[in-house]
Design an enzyme around this catalytic site. Sequence first.
Site, PDB file in Angstrom:
ATOM      1  N   HIS A  27       0.831  -1.215   0.000  1.00 30.00           N
ATOM      2  CA  HIS A  27       0.000   0.000   0.000  1.00 30.00           C
ATOM      3  C   HIS A  27       0.859   1.256   0.000  1.00 30.00           C
ATOM      4  CE1 HIS A  27      -3.503  -2.465   0.969  1.00 30.00           C
ATOM      5  NE2 HIS A  27      -2.630  -3.167   1.654  1.00 30.00           N
ATOM      6  N   HIS A  34       5.932   6.760   6.249  1.00 33.90           N
ATOM      7  CA  HIS A  34       5.547   6.208   4.944  1.00 33.90           C
ATOM      8  C   HIS A  34       5.113   7.362   4.051  1.00 33.90           C
ATOM      9  CE1 HIS A  34       1.790   6.479   7.248  1.00 33.90           C
ATOM     10  NE2 HIS A  34       1.289   6.823   6.085  1.00 33.90           N
ATOM     11  N   HIS A  58       2.653   8.878   0.577  1.00 37.31           N
ATOM     12  CA  HIS A  58       1.479   8.786  -0.300  1.00 37.31           C
ATOM     13  C   HIS A  58       1.822   9.557  -1.561  1.00 37.31           C
ATOM     14  CE1 HIS A  58      -1.200   7.252   2.926  1.00 37.31           C
ATOM     15  NE2 HIS A  58      -0.405   7.958   3.705  1.00 37.31           N
ATOM     16  N   GLU A  75      -2.556  13.333   0.481  1.00 34.48           N
ATOM     17  CA  GLU A  75      -3.835  12.925   1.118  1.00 34.48           C
ATOM     18  C   GLU A  75      -4.613  14.165   1.531  1.00 34.48           C
ATOM     19  OE1 GLU A  75      -3.281   9.465   3.953  1.00 34.48           O
ATOM     20  OE2 GLU A  75      -4.319   8.755   2.165  1.00 34.48           O
ATOM     21  N   HIS A 129       4.131  10.907   5.914  1.00 31.61           N
ATOM     22  CA  HIS A 129       3.528  10.783   7.253  1.00 31.61           C
ATOM     23  C   HIS A 129       4.533  10.155   8.199  1.00 31.61           C
ATOM     24  CE1 HIS A 129      -0.799  10.795   5.469  1.00 31.61           C
ATOM     25  NE2 HIS A 129      -0.306  12.017   5.640  1.00 31.61           N
ATOM     26  N   THR A 176      -5.751   6.977   7.785  1.00 32.24           N
ATOM     27  CA  THR A 176      -6.408   7.143   6.480  1.00 32.24           C
ATOM     28  C   THR A 176      -6.531   5.805   5.754  1.00 32.24           C
ATOM     29  OG1 THR A 176      -4.331   7.530   5.321  1.00 32.24           O
ATOM     30  CG2 THR A 176      -5.426   9.464   6.286  1.00 32.24           C
TER      31      THR A 176
END
Length: 257
Positions: free
Chosen positions: A66, A92, A94, A104, A117, A198
């Site tokens: 992910h 991590h 996004h 995000e 994050h 999230t």
Amino acid sequence: RSHHYPFPMPDPGQWAKHFPACAGNMQSPININTETTIFSPQLRPIQLSGYSLPASQMLALKNNGHTVVLKLPESLAIAGGYAQQYRAVQLHLHWGSPSEPGSEHTVDHKRFAGELHVVHYNTKYENFKAAVTQPDGLAVLGVFLEVGPRENPYYQQILEHLHSIQGEDDEVFVPGFNIAGLLPDNLHLYFHYNGSLTTPPCHESVKWTVFNQTVMLSKEQMSKLVSSLQTDDNRLLMNNFRQDQSLHRRWVLASFE
Ligand SMILES: NS(=O)(=O)c1c(F)c(F)c(SCCc2ccc(C(=O)O)cc2)c(F)c1NC1CCCCCCC1
Ligand SMILES: [Zn+2]
């Protein structure tokens, strides 16, 4: 596959079937409307301690299907800006795709190229698993990524290893570095609000700090981020951001006017 989540992860609209918290009224991410944020002078600059790690300290970098996760030692702590002490768990990213941005959070509906994050847990709880369900359990520092003219040496310490963890659940060990280099120089300009993870289980346990200042990666670095990792059945892992969630009765505080 991780034992945490039903795989393949259902699409966001179905999350609430397995994880009821995902349908809560304090969900993340959100759009930050700068017209309605509340200036809160009592918000202190975020202070970090123990973020500079020696190269001799190896850290696990994993493609979990992910995102790319860098596990962090608990020696990294938030030492200012939060009422209680929080210690690091992991960081991590996004991102979007070669043609689309993928942060995000959005600011006045602007979506940035990506978002970092850094996840911490409140040390009044035994460990992060005990903290992850508590309203004051987690503190996540969010940093917007933008494309700029120069290569970012700190992000390069992560991006240069992505080719070794292309496959889902692949993991590699990388040398420590100054993790604070991944954050903006200016840690006293930020938005603050109560929200959630999230991703399932979407626990509403996150005190979010989203910095106003962004960090810059080169075009090549951003393109490496959006085109290196694979998820199940060897599809490229892209657009790993959740749509923005309703604010409901929440206010977003700003540490600046
Ligand atoms: N933005 S965020 O912080 O909510 C977030 C995401 F959006 C995320 F998408 C993720 S990764 C998806 C969840 C996941 C999947 C597999 C594994 C594993 O194989 O170990 C672990 C986690 C992800 F890991 C996180 N952060 C995690 C949330 C799940 C566990 C709680 C504490 C660590 C933070
Ligand atoms: Zn995240």
